[in-house]
Design a protein around this motif. Structure first.
Motif, PDB file in Angstrom:
ATOM      1  N   PHE A  74      14.917 -61.301  26.835  1.00 52.59           N
ATOM      2  CA  PHE A  74      14.335 -61.599  25.529  1.00 52.59           C
ATOM      3  C   PHE A  74      14.728 -60.537  24.501  1.00 52.59           C
ATOM      4  O   PHE A  74      15.031 -60.858  23.354  1.00 52.59           O
ATOM      5  CB  PHE A  74      12.810 -61.720  25.612  1.00 52.59           C
ATOM      6  N   LYS A  75      14.725 -59.285  24.916  1.00 48.07           N
ATOM      7  CA  LYS A  75      15.122 -58.218  24.001  1.00 48.07           C
ATOM      8  C   LYS A  75      16.576 -58.396  23.564  1.00 48.07           C
ATOM      9  O   LYS A  75      16.913 -58.214  22.389  1.00 48.07           O
ATOM     10  CB  LYS A  75      14.911 -56.849  24.653  1.00 48.07           C
ATOM     11  N   SER A  76      17.428 -58.767  24.486  1.00 49.51           N
ATOM     12  CA  SER A  76      18.835 -59.008  24.173  1.00 49.51           C
ATOM     13  C   SER A  76      18.995 -60.184  23.209  1.00 49.51           C
ATOM     14  O   SER A  76      19.737 -60.096  22.223  1.00 49.51           O
ATOM     15  CB  SER A  76      19.605 -59.271  25.472  1.00 49.51           C
ATOM     16  N   LEU A  77      18.287 -61.272  23.485  1.00 51.18           N
ATOM     17  CA  LEU A  77      18.346 -62.443  22.595  1.00 51.18           C
ATOM     18  C   LEU A  77      17.823 -62.088  21.204  1.00 51.18           C
ATOM     19  O   LEU A  77      18.392 -62.498  20.195  1.00 51.18           O
ATOM     20  CB  LEU A  77      17.544 -63.603  23.188  1.00 51.18           C
ATOM     21  N   TYR A  78      16.750 -61.330  21.170  1.00 50.41           N
ATOM     22  CA  TYR A  78      16.169 -60.914  19.899  1.00 50.41           C
ATOM     23  C   TYR A  78      17.177 -60.067  19.115  1.00 50.41           C
ATOM     24  O   TYR A  78      17.409 -60.289  17.926  1.00 50.41           O
ATOM     25  CB  TYR A  78      14.882 -60.129  20.146  1.00 50.41           C
ATOM     26  N   GLN A  79      17.793 -59.125  19.792  1.00 54.51           N
ATOM     27  CA  GLN A  79      18.774 -58.250  19.141  1.00 54.51           C
ATOM     28  C   GLN A  79      19.981 -59.055  18.643  1.00 54.51           C
ATOM     29  O   GLN A  79      20.467 -58.838  17.536  1.00 54.51           O
ATOM     30  CB  GLN A  79      19.229 -57.162  20.107  1.00 54.51           C
ATOM     31  N   ASP A  80      20.445 -59.999  19.437  1.00 44.59           N
ATOM     32  CA  ASP A  80      21.650 -60.756  19.099  1.00 44.59           C
ATOM     33  C   ASP A  80      21.420 -61.840  18.047  1.00 44.59           C
ATOM     34  O   ASP A  80      22.334 -62.148  17.279  1.00 44.59           O
ATOM     35  CB  ASP A  80      22.247 -61.402  20.353  1.00 44.59           C
ATOM     36  N   TYR A  81      20.220 -62.440  18.016  1.00 45.41           N
ATOM     37  CA  TYR A  81      20.021 -63.636  17.193  1.00 45.41           C
ATOM     38  C   TYR A  81      18.915 -63.541  16.146  1.00 45.41           C
ATOM     39  O   TYR A  81      18.765 -64.451  15.334  1.00 45.41           O
ATOM     40  CB  TYR A  81      19.738 -64.846  18.092  1.00 45.41           C
ATOM     41  N   HIS A  82      18.144 -62.484  16.146  1.00 41.04           N
ATOM     42  CA  HIS A  82      17.028 -62.404  15.193  1.00 41.04           C
ATOM     43  C   HIS A  82      17.523 -62.440  13.747  1.00 41.04           C
ATOM     44  O   HIS A  82      16.953 -63.148  12.907  1.00 41.04           O
ATOM     45  CB  HIS A  82      16.171 -61.169  15.444  1.00 41.04           C
TER      46      HIS A  82
END
Length: 176
Positions: A74-82
């Motif tokens: 989730f942290k990776s997705l947040y960093q990549d797509y937020h």
């Protein structure tokens, strides 16, 4: 004999039609519930106000090993797509003690919003969620595009998010 054959073909045709109609209903997008969240930081989020954004909503617990395993995803997705418009909301289950949730947020340095579902209202609104982790991907139109229970595959989720972003941008170009 001819009448039996016609009845047989009619029954086969009707069965195929009903099967396809049932499958269509299964794959029709289902609207996300119109709920509001109060985050650990006392921010109020109305889900319908997030229309136009892609959302990941996960039901989790601080004592769930699979949930903890997903936090880096989730942290990776947040960093990549937020920055592109992805919002993530983690909903702690009713049985999870608030201080454990806060401790987990701090220990994992979770950057996205976390909500406590103390009265099970949110789990109920999302179809009586009882297993963790359960994750919903909601498209910009406010429909549930994908739901999974258990640890999700990061690459598959990235592909699904990327697909939603691609479709949303294609729609914006055609509307301009």
């Amino acid at each position: 004999m001819l009448r039996r054959r016609k009845n047989k073909y009619f029954i086969i045709t009707l069965s195929i039609f009903l099967l396809l109609a049932g499958s269509y209903r299964i794959f029709m997008p289902k609207p996300a519930p119109d709920v509001s969240f109060k985050t650990l930081t006392n921010k109020i989020i109305q889900l319908n106000e997030l229309r136009g954004k892609t959302l990941l909503i996960t039901f989790w617990a601080s004592n769930c090993p699979s949930c903890l395993k997903e936090i880096p995803h989730f942290k990776s997705l947040y960093q990549d797509y937020h920055q592109a418009g992805l919002e993530i909301i983690a909903i702690a289950m009713y049985y999870d003690r608030p201080n454990y949730v806060v401790d987990t947020r701090n220990a994992y340095q979770i950057p996205y919003d976390i909500v406590l579902d103390l009265d099970m209202q949110l789990a109920s609104a999302f179809g009586n969620v009882s297993l963790t982790p359960t994750t919903f991907l909601i498209n910009p139109e406010g429909n549930i595009a994908f739901k999974t229970t258990g640890t999700f595959d990061l690459t598959e989720m990235q592909d699904r998010i990327q697909s939603i972003f691609s479709n949303s941008h294609a729609l914006l170009k055609t509307e301009i």
